[in-house]
Design an enzyme around this catalytic site. Structure first.
Site, PDB file in Angstrom:
ATOM      1  N   GLU A 116      -8.598  -1.404  -6.782  1.00 52.36           N
ATOM      2  CA  GLU A 116      -9.376  -0.221  -5.853  1.00 52.36           C
ATOM      3  C   GLU A 116     -10.135  -0.557  -4.385  1.00 52.36           C
ATOM      4  O   GLU A 116     -11.012   0.518  -4.106  1.00 52.36           O
ATOM      5  CB  GLU A 116     -10.048   0.152  -6.953  1.00 52.36           C
ATOM      6  N   PRO A 120       4.849  -1.333  -2.723  1.00 55.37           N
ATOM      7  CA  PRO A 120       4.979  -2.591  -2.171  1.00 55.37           C
ATOM      8  C   PRO A 120       4.394  -3.273  -0.562  1.00 55.37           C
ATOM      9  O   PRO A 120       3.889  -3.878   0.049  1.00 55.37           O
ATOM     10  CB  PRO A 120       6.571  -3.589  -2.326  1.00 55.37           C
TER      11      PRO A 120
HETATM   12  C1  LIG Z   1      -5.008  -6.990 -11.049  1.00 53.00           C
HETATM   13  C2  LIG Z   1      -4.685  -5.255 -10.713  1.00 53.00           C
HETATM   14  C3  LIG Z   1      -4.304  -4.415 -11.106  1.00 53.00           C
HETATM   15  C4  LIG Z   1      -4.294  -2.987  -9.781  1.00 53.00           C
HETATM   16  N1  LIG Z   1      -3.796  -1.797 -10.794  1.00 53.00           N
HETATM   17  C5  LIG Z   1      -3.753  -0.973  -9.669  1.00 53.00           C
HETATM   18  C6  LIG Z   1      -3.456   0.867 -10.550  1.00 53.00           C
HETATM   19  O1  LIG Z   1      -3.848   1.244 -11.060  1.00 53.00           O
HETATM   20  N2  LIG Z   1      -2.834   1.318  -9.517  1.00 53.00           N
HETATM   21  C7  LIG Z   1      -2.503   0.904  -8.195  1.00 53.00           C
HETATM   22  O2  LIG Z   1      -1.807   2.734  -7.451  1.00 53.00           O
HETATM   23  N3  LIG Z   1      -2.921   0.527  -7.426  1.00 53.00           N
HETATM   24  C8  LIG Z   1      -3.496  -0.830  -8.399  1.00 53.00           C
HETATM   25  N4  LIG Z   1      -3.417  -2.563  -7.913  1.00 53.00           N
HETATM   26  C9  LIG Z   1      -3.665  -2.032  -6.812  1.00 53.00           C
HETATM   27  C10 LIG Z   1      -4.826  -3.346  -6.064  1.00 53.00           C
HETATM   28  O3  LIG Z   1      -5.150  -1.468  -5.210  1.00 53.00           O
HETATM   29  C11 LIG Z   1      -3.673  -3.844  -4.154  1.00 53.00           C
HETATM   30  O4  LIG Z   1      -3.469  -4.638  -4.901  1.00 53.00           O
HETATM   31  C12 LIG Z   1      -5.736  -3.557  -3.630  1.00 53.00           C
HETATM   32  O5  LIG Z   1      -5.372  -1.978  -2.863  1.00 53.00           O
HETATM   33  C13 LIG Z   1      -4.725  -4.607  -2.324  1.00 53.00           C
HETATM   34  O6  LIG Z   1      -3.637  -4.085  -1.396  1.00 53.00           O
HETATM   35  P1  LIG Z   1      -2.543  -4.864  -1.361  1.00 53.00           P
HETATM   36  O7  LIG Z   1      -2.360  -6.434  -2.910  1.00 53.00           O
HETATM   37  O8  LIG Z   1      -1.316  -4.706  -1.192  1.00 53.00           O
HETATM   38  O9  LIG Z   1      -3.259  -6.194  -0.221  1.00 53.00           O
HETATM   39  P2  LIG Z   1      -2.641  -6.194   1.403  1.00 53.00           P
HETATM   40  O10 LIG Z   1      -3.161  -4.418   1.452  1.00 53.00           O
HETATM   41  O11 LIG Z   1      -1.771  -6.140   1.577  1.00 53.00           O
HETATM   42  O12 LIG Z   1      -4.483  -6.863   2.037  1.00 53.00           O
HETATM   43  C14 LIG Z   1      -4.399  -8.285   1.884  1.00 53.00           C
HETATM   44  C15 LIG Z   1      -5.119  -8.626   2.975  1.00 53.00           C
HETATM   45  O13 LIG Z   1      -5.437  -8.075   4.538  1.00 53.00           O
HETATM   46  C16 LIG Z   1      -6.734  -7.116   4.097  1.00 53.00           C
HETATM   47  N5  LIG Z   1      -6.884  -5.735   4.975  1.00 53.00           N
HETATM   48  C17 LIG Z   1      -5.741  -5.379   4.821  1.00 53.00           C
HETATM   49  N6  LIG Z   1      -5.600  -3.870   5.945  1.00 53.00           N
HETATM   50  C18 LIG Z   1      -7.066  -4.669   6.349  1.00 53.00           C
HETATM   51  C19 LIG Z   1      -8.228  -3.616   7.262  1.00 53.00           C
HETATM   52  N7  LIG Z   1      -7.790  -2.628   7.814  1.00 53.00           N
HETATM   53  N8  LIG Z   1      -8.784  -4.662   7.916  1.00 53.00           N
HETATM   54  C20 LIG Z   1      -9.579  -5.783   7.325  1.00 53.00           C
HETATM   55  N9  LIG Z   1      -8.747  -6.373   6.157  1.00 53.00           N
HETATM   56  C21 LIG Z   1      -7.731  -5.977   5.754  1.00 53.00           C
HETATM   57  C22 LIG Z   1      -7.346  -7.065   2.331  1.00 53.00           C
HETATM   58  O14 LIG Z   1      -8.366  -6.671   2.419  1.00 53.00           O
HETATM   59  C23 LIG Z   1      -5.945  -8.441   2.121  1.00 53.00           C
HETATM   60  O15 LIG Z   1      -7.232  -9.354   2.395  1.00 53.00           O
HETATM   61  C24 LIG Z   1      -3.803  -3.068  -8.872  1.00 53.00           C
HETATM   62  C25 LIG Z   1      -3.569  -4.417  -8.190  1.00 53.00           C
HETATM   63  C26 LIG Z   1      -4.014  -5.389  -9.370  1.00 53.00           C
HETATM   64  C27 LIG Z   1      -4.037  -7.459  -8.488  1.00 53.00           C
END
Ligand SMILES: Cc1cc2nc3c(=O)[nH]c(=O)nc-3n(C[C@H](O)[C@H](O)[C@H](O)COP(=O)(O)OP(=O)(O)OC[C@H]3O[C@@H](n4cnc5c(N)ncnc54)[C@H](O)[C@@H]3O)c2cc1C
Length: 353
Positions: free
Chosen positions: A337, A98
Protein backbone atom coordinates in the site's frame (compact mmCIF):
# COMPACT_ATOMS: atom_id res chain seq x y z
CA UNK A 1 -0.70 -21.54 9.24
CA UNK A 2 2.45 -19.43 9.07
CA UNK A 3 4.60 -22.48 8.56
CA UNK A 4 2.49 -24.00 5.80
CA UNK A 5 1.33 -20.72 4.27
CA UNK A 6 -2.29 -21.79 4.84
CA UNK A 7 -5.00 -19.13 4.64
CA UNK A 8 -7.16 -19.17 7.81
CA UNK A 9 -10.46 -19.71 5.95
CA UNK A 10 -12.22 -21.04 9.06
CA UNK A 11 -11.28 -17.92 11.02
CA UNK A 12 -12.36 -15.71 8.14
CA UNK A 13 -15.74 -17.47 8.05
CA UNK A 14 -16.16 -16.97 11.81
CA UNK A 15 -15.15 -13.34 11.50
CA UNK A 16 -17.83 -12.90 8.85
CA UNK A 17 -20.46 -14.41 11.15
CA UNK A 18 -19.33 -12.10 13.96
CA UNK A 19 -19.59 -9.05 11.73
CA UNK A 20 -15.84 -8.32 11.54
CA UNK A 21 -15.69 -8.18 7.76
CA UNK A 22 -17.73 -5.09 7.12
CA UNK A 23 -16.90 -3.03 10.18
CA UNK A 24 -17.00 0.38 8.50
CA UNK A 25 -19.71 -0.45 5.95
CA UNK A 26 -22.98 1.30 6.73
CA UNK A 27 -25.81 -0.69 8.31
CA UNK A 28 -27.94 -0.12 5.23
CA UNK A 29 -25.53 -2.42 3.33
CA UNK A 30 -25.11 -5.02 6.04
CA UNK A 31 -22.09 -3.54 7.83
CA UNK A 32 -21.46 -2.56 11.45
CA UNK A 33 -21.15 1.18 10.65
CA UNK A 34 -18.20 1.58 13.02
CA UNK A 35 -16.10 4.74 12.99
CA UNK A 36 -12.53 4.39 11.75
CA UNK A 37 -10.92 4.63 15.21
CA UNK A 38 -12.92 1.59 16.36
CA UNK A 39 -12.05 -0.21 13.13
CA UNK A 40 -8.34 0.52 13.75
CA UNK A 41 -8.62 -0.87 17.29
CA UNK A 42 -10.06 -4.09 15.81
CA UNK A 43 -7.25 -4.37 13.21
CA UNK A 44 -4.68 -3.60 15.91
CA UNK A 45 -6.00 -6.30 18.27
CA UNK A 46 -6.26 -8.95 15.55
CA UNK A 47 -2.74 -8.08 14.33
CA UNK A 48 -1.39 -8.78 17.81
CA UNK A 49 -2.36 -12.42 17.27
CA UNK A 50 -2.22 -12.80 13.48
CA UNK A 51 -1.12 -10.04 11.10
CA UNK A 52 -2.08 -12.20 8.10
CA UNK A 53 -5.70 -12.48 9.23
CA UNK A 54 -5.70 -8.72 9.79
CA UNK A 55 -4.64 -7.95 6.22
CA UNK A 56 -7.30 -10.27 4.76
CA UNK A 57 -9.80 -8.24 6.78
CA UNK A 58 -8.24 -4.85 5.96
CA UNK A 59 -8.09 -5.42 2.20
CA UNK A 60 -11.74 -6.32 2.18
CA UNK A 61 -12.87 -3.38 4.31
CA UNK A 62 -10.62 -0.53 3.19
CA UNK A 63 -9.65 -1.41 -0.36
CA UNK A 64 -12.79 -3.17 -1.58
CA UNK A 65 -15.90 -2.28 0.46
CA UNK A 66 -14.92 1.36 1.03
CA UNK A 67 -14.52 2.08 -2.69
CA UNK A 68 -17.72 0.25 -3.66
CA UNK A 69 -19.75 2.12 -1.03
CA UNK A 70 -18.24 5.46 -2.08
CA UNK A 71 -18.24 5.08 -5.88
CA UNK A 72 -20.57 2.16 -6.68
CA UNK A 73 -24.07 2.19 -8.13
CA UNK A 74 -26.99 0.99 -6.02
CA UNK A 75 -27.09 -2.22 -8.06
CA UNK A 76 -23.35 -2.85 -7.43
CA UNK A 77 -23.81 -2.20 -3.72
CA UNK A 78 -26.64 -4.72 -3.49
CA UNK A 79 -24.82 -7.31 -5.60
CA UNK A 80 -21.31 -6.99 -4.12
CA UNK A 81 -21.16 -4.80 -1.04
CA UNK A 82 -23.95 -6.49 0.95
CA UNK A 83 -22.48 -10.03 0.65
CA UNK A 84 -18.93 -8.67 1.15
CA UNK A 85 -19.97 -6.94 4.37
CA UNK A 86 -21.65 -10.11 5.61
CA UNK A 87 -18.52 -12.18 4.90
CA UNK A 88 -20.22 -14.16 2.13
CA UNK A 89 -17.87 -12.88 -0.58
CA UNK A 90 -14.14 -12.25 -0.51
CA UNK A 91 -12.69 -9.25 -2.31
CA UNK A 92 -9.30 -8.24 -3.74
CA UNK A 93 -7.80 -4.99 -4.98
CA UNK A 94 -5.62 -5.21 -8.08
CA UNK A 95 -3.58 -2.13 -8.94
CA UNK A 96 0.05 -3.37 -8.94
CA UNK A 97 1.60 -4.71 -12.13
CA UNK A 98 5.12 -5.92 -12.92
CA UNK A 99 5.92 -2.43 -14.24
CA UNK A 100 3.56 -0.41 -12.03
CA UNK A 101 4.53 -0.55 -8.35
CA UNK A 102 5.18 2.77 -6.61
CA UNK A 103 4.22 4.36 -9.93
CA UNK A 104 0.68 3.01 -9.88
CA UNK A 105 -0.29 5.22 -12.83
CA UNK A 106 2.01 3.28 -15.20
CA UNK A 107 -0.77 0.80 -15.97
CA UNK A 108 -0.24 -1.56 -18.90
CA UNK A 109 -3.53 -3.41 -18.42
CA UNK A 110 -5.95 -2.29 -21.12
CA UNK A 111 -9.74 -2.08 -20.96
CA UNK A 112 -11.21 -1.57 -24.42
CA UNK A 113 -14.90 -0.79 -24.78
CA UNK A 114 -16.72 -3.12 -27.18
CA UNK A 115 -20.50 -2.61 -27.16
CA UNK A 116 -21.67 -3.05 -23.61
CA UNK A 117 -18.49 -4.84 -22.46
CA UNK A 118 -14.86 -4.00 -21.77
CA UNK A 119 -12.24 -6.37 -23.18
CA UNK A 120 -9.51 -6.61 -20.55
CA UNK A 121 -5.91 -7.68 -21.20
CA UNK A 122 -3.05 -7.52 -18.73
CA UNK A 123 -1.29 -8.98 -15.71
CA UNK A 124 -1.45 -7.96 -12.06
CA UNK A 125 1.02 -9.18 -9.47
CA UNK A 126 1.30 -9.45 -5.68
CA UNK A 127 -2.49 -9.37 -5.21
CA UNK A 128 -3.64 -10.20 -1.67
CA UNK A 129 -6.65 -12.58 -1.63
CA UNK A 130 -6.33 -12.69 -5.43
CA UNK A 131 -6.35 -16.47 -5.74
CA UNK A 132 -9.71 -17.01 -4.09
CA UNK A 133 -11.47 -13.62 -4.27
CA UNK A 134 -15.04 -13.67 -5.56
CA UNK A 135 -14.76 -10.10 -6.79
CA UNK A 136 -11.71 -8.06 -7.78
CA UNK A 137 -11.51 -4.29 -7.98
CA UNK A 138 -9.37 -4.13 -11.10
CA UNK A 139 -7.59 -1.06 -12.47
CA UNK A 140 -6.48 -0.53 -16.06
CA UNK A 141 -6.25 1.94 -18.94
CA UNK A 142 -9.36 2.85 -20.86
CA UNK A 143 -7.62 5.82 -22.54
CA UNK A 144 -3.81 5.77 -22.56
CA UNK A 145 -3.61 9.28 -24.08
CA UNK A 146 -5.05 10.72 -20.87
CA UNK A 147 -2.28 9.38 -18.59
CA UNK A 148 -3.52 8.70 -15.06
CA UNK A 149 -6.84 10.30 -16.02
CA UNK A 150 -7.30 7.45 -18.49
CA UNK A 151 -7.39 4.80 -15.76
CA UNK A 152 -10.72 3.13 -14.92
CA UNK A 153 -11.88 0.53 -12.38
CA UNK A 154 -13.92 -2.61 -13.03
CA UNK A 155 -15.48 -5.12 -10.67
CA UNK A 156 -14.40 -8.49 -12.07
CA UNK A 157 -16.10 -11.66 -10.88
CA UNK A 158 -13.94 -14.75 -10.44
CA UNK A 159 -15.75 -16.92 -12.97
CA UNK A 160 -15.36 -14.44 -15.81
CA UNK A 161 -13.94 -16.13 -18.92
CA UNK A 162 -10.40 -15.00 -19.72
CA UNK A 163 -9.49 -14.45 -16.08
CA UNK A 164 -7.00 -16.82 -14.47
CA UNK A 165 -4.83 -17.00 -11.38
CA UNK A 166 -1.07 -17.38 -11.80
CA UNK A 167 1.76 -17.94 -9.36
CA UNK A 168 1.06 -18.07 -5.65
CA UNK A 169 4.01 -16.29 -4.01
CA UNK A 170 6.18 -17.79 -1.25
CA UNK A 171 6.71 -15.00 1.27
CA UNK A 172 8.94 -13.95 4.17
CA UNK A 173 6.06 -12.95 6.42
CA UNK A 174 2.24 -12.71 6.66
CA UNK A 175 2.52 -16.20 5.24
CA UNK A 176 -1.06 -17.09 6.11
CA UNK A 177 -2.27 -14.51 3.60
CA UNK A 178 -2.34 -15.39 -0.07
CA UNK A 179 -0.49 -13.27 -2.66
CA UNK A 180 -1.04 -14.08 -6.33
CA UNK A 181 -0.49 -13.10 -9.89
CA UNK A 182 -3.70 -12.49 -11.87
CA UNK A 183 -4.00 -12.75 -15.65
CA UNK A 184 -6.61 -11.26 -17.95
CA UNK A 185 -6.73 -12.42 -21.54
CA UNK A 186 -9.55 -11.02 -23.69
CA UNK A 187 -11.58 -11.06 -20.52
CA UNK A 188 -15.02 -9.52 -21.14
CA UNK A 189 -16.48 -7.49 -18.29
CA UNK A 190 -19.91 -5.82 -18.58
CA UNK A 191 -19.99 -2.01 -18.55
CA UNK A 192 -22.43 -2.26 -15.64
CA UNK A 193 -19.47 -3.58 -13.57
CA UNK A 194 -17.50 -0.35 -14.03
CA UNK A 195 -16.88 1.29 -10.66
CA UNK A 196 -17.34 5.05 -10.96
CA UNK A 197 -16.96 6.93 -14.22
CA UNK A 198 -14.57 6.08 -17.00
CA UNK A 199 -11.24 7.80 -16.14
CA UNK A 200 -12.05 7.92 -12.43
CA UNK A 201 -10.00 4.80 -11.61
CA UNK A 202 -6.87 6.50 -10.31
CA UNK A 203 -8.92 8.69 -7.99
CA UNK A 204 -10.73 5.58 -6.71
CA UNK A 205 -7.43 3.74 -6.17
CA UNK A 206 -5.88 6.66 -4.27
CA UNK A 207 -9.04 7.15 -2.18
CA UNK A 208 -9.02 3.44 -1.26
CA UNK A 209 -5.30 3.55 -0.50
CA UNK A 210 -5.67 6.52 1.87
CA UNK A 211 -8.09 4.38 3.88
CA UNK A 212 -5.96 1.26 3.43
CA UNK A 213 -2.80 2.96 4.69
CA UNK A 214 -4.51 3.67 8.01
CA UNK A 215 -5.35 -0.05 8.30
CA UNK A 216 -1.75 -1.05 7.53
CA UNK A 217 -0.57 1.46 10.15
CA UNK A 218 -2.97 -0.15 12.65
CA UNK A 219 -1.67 -3.59 11.62
CA UNK A 220 1.92 -2.43 12.22
CA UNK A 221 0.91 -1.02 15.59
CA UNK A 222 -0.61 -4.37 16.65
CA UNK A 223 2.50 -6.30 15.54
CA UNK A 224 4.73 -3.90 17.51
CA UNK A 225 2.54 -4.11 20.61
CA UNK A 226 2.61 -7.91 20.62
CA UNK A 227 6.41 -7.95 20.31
CA UNK A 228 6.74 -5.35 23.08
CA UNK A 229 4.50 -7.34 25.43
CA UNK A 230 6.49 -10.51 24.75
CA UNK A 231 9.81 -8.71 25.35
CA UNK A 232 8.53 -7.11 28.55
CA UNK A 233 7.33 -10.45 29.93
CA UNK A 234 10.56 -12.16 28.95
CA UNK A 235 12.74 -9.47 30.56
CA UNK A 236 10.84 -10.05 33.80
CA UNK A 237 11.63 -13.78 33.95
CA UNK A 238 15.04 -14.23 32.30
CA UNK A 239 17.95 -14.29 34.75
CA UNK A 240 21.57 -13.57 33.80
CA UNK A 241 24.46 -12.54 36.04
CA UNK A 242 22.26 -13.55 38.98
CA UNK A 243 19.46 -11.08 38.29
CA UNK A 244 16.49 -10.49 36.02
CA UNK A 245 17.59 -8.92 32.73
CA UNK A 246 14.84 -6.29 33.31
CA UNK A 247 17.09 -4.93 36.07
CA UNK A 248 19.82 -4.00 33.58
CA UNK A 249 19.62 -0.37 32.54
CA UNK A 250 20.49 -1.31 28.94
CA UNK A 251 17.32 -3.45 28.72
CA UNK A 252 15.25 -0.83 30.56
CA UNK A 253 16.22 1.85 28.05
CA UNK A 254 15.33 -0.40 25.15
CA UNK A 255 11.90 -1.04 26.73
CA UNK A 256 11.40 2.67 27.45
CA UNK A 257 12.20 3.65 23.86
CA UNK A 258 9.96 0.87 22.52
CA UNK A 259 7.03 1.95 24.72
CA UNK A 260 7.48 5.59 23.68
CA UNK A 261 7.60 4.89 19.95
CA UNK A 262 4.56 2.60 20.19
CA UNK A 263 2.65 5.34 21.98
CA UNK A 264 3.62 7.82 19.23
CA UNK A 265 2.51 5.31 16.56
CA UNK A 266 -0.82 4.84 18.29
CA UNK A 267 -1.45 8.58 18.39
CA UNK A 268 -0.60 8.94 14.68
CA UNK A 269 -2.86 5.99 13.76
CA UNK A 270 -5.83 7.31 15.72
CA UNK A 271 -5.15 10.84 14.47
CA UNK A 272 -5.33 9.59 10.86
CA UNK A 273 -8.52 7.66 11.68
CA UNK A 274 -10.04 10.84 13.12
CA UNK A 275 -8.94 12.84 10.08
CA UNK A 276 -10.74 10.31 7.87
CA UNK A 277 -13.79 10.50 10.07
CA UNK A 278 -13.85 14.32 9.87
CA UNK A 279 -13.78 14.32 6.07
CA UNK A 280 -16.29 11.50 5.59
CA UNK A 281 -19.11 13.79 4.52
CA UNK A 282 -16.97 15.83 2.14
CA UNK A 283 -14.60 14.99 -0.69
CA UNK A 284 -11.61 16.26 1.33
CA UNK A 285 -8.54 14.02 1.58
CA UNK A 286 -6.56 12.89 4.59
CA UNK A 287 -3.60 11.57 2.57
CA UNK A 288 -0.94 13.31 4.68
CA UNK A 289 -2.26 11.98 8.00
CA UNK A 290 -2.64 8.44 6.59
CA UNK A 291 0.87 8.51 5.08
CA UNK A 292 2.43 9.82 8.32
CA UNK A 293 0.70 7.10 10.35
CA UNK A 294 1.77 4.34 7.95
CA UNK A 295 5.35 5.60 7.62
CA UNK A 296 5.91 5.94 11.34
CA UNK A 297 3.99 2.90 12.58
CA UNK A 298 5.53 0.56 9.99
CA UNK A 299 9.11 1.72 10.57
CA UNK A 300 8.44 1.44 14.32
CA UNK A 301 7.08 -2.11 13.96
CA UNK A 302 10.26 -3.26 12.18
CA UNK A 303 12.45 -1.56 14.78
CA UNK A 304 10.45 -2.88 17.76
CA UNK A 305 10.31 -6.47 16.52
CA UNK A 306 14.07 -6.36 15.92
CA UNK A 307 14.71 -5.18 19.49
CA UNK A 308 12.20 -7.71 20.87
CA UNK A 309 14.33 -10.48 19.37
CA UNK A 310 17.43 -8.84 20.86
CA UNK A 311 15.84 -8.82 24.32
CA UNK A 312 15.01 -12.52 23.90
CA UNK A 313 18.60 -13.28 22.90
CA UNK A 314 19.02 -16.57 21.00
CA UNK A 315 15.56 -17.74 22.03
CA UNK A 316 14.03 -14.86 20.05
CA UNK A 317 15.63 -16.22 16.90
CA UNK A 318 13.82 -19.53 17.30
CA UNK A 319 10.45 -20.23 15.72
CA UNK A 320 9.19 -21.42 19.09
CA UNK A 321 8.92 -17.77 20.18
CA UNK A 322 6.29 -15.49 18.62
CA UNK A 323 8.71 -12.56 18.21
CA UNK A 324 10.36 -14.42 15.32
CA UNK A 325 7.09 -14.32 13.37
CA UNK A 326 6.46 -10.70 14.40
CA UNK A 327 9.85 -9.71 12.96
CA UNK A 328 8.99 -11.30 9.60
CA UNK A 329 5.41 -10.02 9.57
CA UNK A 330 6.40 -6.44 10.40
CA UNK A 331 8.59 -6.12 7.30
CA UNK A 332 5.73 -6.01 4.80
CA UNK A 333 4.08 -3.00 6.44
CA UNK A 334 6.92 -0.85 5.07
CA UNK A 335 6.22 -2.06 1.53
CA UNK A 336 2.59 -2.68 0.61
CA UNK A 337 0.00 0.00 0.00
CA UNK A 338 2.97 2.25 -0.78
CA UNK A 339 6.57 1.86 0.43
CA UNK A 340 7.96 4.14 3.13
CA UNK A 341 9.53 6.26 0.36
CA UNK A 342 6.14 6.52 -1.33
CA UNK A 343 4.64 7.77 1.97
CA UNK A 344 7.42 10.37 2.22
CA UNK A 345 6.52 11.57 -1.29
CA UNK A 346 2.86 11.97 -0.26
CA UNK A 347 3.83 13.86 2.91
CA UNK A 348 6.34 16.09 1.10
CA UNK A 349 3.85 16.91 -1.66
CA UNK A 350 1.30 17.84 0.96
CA UNK A 351 3.55 20.09 3.06
CA UNK A 352 5.16 21.80 0.04
CA UNK A 353 1.86 22.61 -1.63
C1 LIG B 1 2.77 -9.38 0.29
C2 LIG B 1 2.33 -8.31 -0.65
C3 LIG B 1 0.97 -8.06 -0.83
C4 LIG B 1 0.54 -7.09 -1.74
N1 LIG B 1 -0.82 -6.91 -1.95
C5 LIG B 1 -1.22 -6.07 -2.94
C6 LIG B 1 -2.60 -5.99 -3.31
O1 LIG B 1 -3.49 -6.63 -2.69
N2 LIG B 1 -2.96 -5.19 -4.34
C7 LIG B 1 -2.03 -4.47 -5.06
O2 LIG B 1 -2.43 -3.77 -6.00
N3 LIG B 1 -0.71 -4.53 -4.74
C8 LIG B 1 -0.27 -5.32 -3.71
N4 LIG B 1 1.06 -5.40 -3.39
C9 LIG B 1 2.03 -4.61 -4.15
C10 LIG B 1 2.68 -3.50 -3.34
O3 LIG B 1 1.77 -2.46 -3.11
C11 LIG B 1 3.93 -3.05 -4.13
O4 LIG B 1 4.89 -4.09 -3.98
C12 LIG B 1 4.48 -1.72 -3.64
O5 LIG B 1 3.61 -0.68 -3.99
C13 LIG B 1 5.87 -1.43 -4.22
O6 LIG B 1 5.90 -1.64 -5.59
P1 LIG B 1 7.11 -2.52 -6.22
O7 LIG B 1 7.16 -3.78 -5.45
O8 LIG B 1 6.92 -2.61 -7.68
O9 LIG B 1 8.42 -1.68 -5.88
P2 LIG B 1 9.04 -0.48 -6.75
O10 LIG B 1 7.98 0.52 -7.07
O11 LIG B 1 9.81 -1.05 -7.88
O12 LIG B 1 10.06 0.16 -5.70
C14 LIG B 1 11.40 -0.33 -5.52
C15 LIG B 1 12.12 0.62 -4.58
O13 LIG B 1 12.23 1.92 -5.18
C16 LIG B 1 11.70 2.90 -4.30
N5 LIG B 1 11.07 3.97 -5.08
C17 LIG B 1 10.22 3.86 -6.14
N6 LIG B 1 9.84 5.06 -6.57
C18 LIG B 1 10.47 5.97 -5.77
C19 LIG B 1 10.49 7.41 -5.71
N7 LIG B 1 9.77 8.14 -6.54
N8 LIG B 1 11.25 7.98 -4.77
C20 LIG B 1 11.99 7.26 -3.90
N9 LIG B 1 12.01 5.91 -3.90
C21 LIG B 1 11.25 5.28 -4.82
C22 LIG B 1 10.68 2.14 -3.45
O14 LIG B 1 10.41 2.82 -2.23
C23 LIG B 1 11.39 0.82 -3.25
O15 LIG B 1 12.31 0.95 -2.21
C24 LIG B 1 1.50 -6.34 -2.45
C25 LIG B 1 2.87 -6.57 -2.26
C26 LIG B 1 3.29 -7.55 -1.40
C27 LIG B 1 4.77 -7.79 -1.24
Amino acid sequence: MDEKGDVPFENIKTMGELGFLGLTVSEEYGGAALDTVSYCVAIEEISKACAATAIVMAVRDSLVCYGIEKFGTEEQKQRFLVPLAKGKLIGAFALTEPGAGCDGAAQKTTMVLDGDEYIVNGTKNFITNGGFADVIVLFGMTDKSQGYRGISALLVEKDTAGFSVGTEEEKLGIRASSTCELMFEDCRVPVTNRLGEEGQGFKIAMTDLDAGRISVAAQALGIAEAAYQAALEYAKVRVQFGQLIAKFQGIQWMLADIATRIEASRLLVYNAALAKHRTEETDARYSKEAAMAKLYASETASWVTDLAIQIHGGYGYMKEYAVERGYRDARITRIYEGTSDRQRLVIARSILR
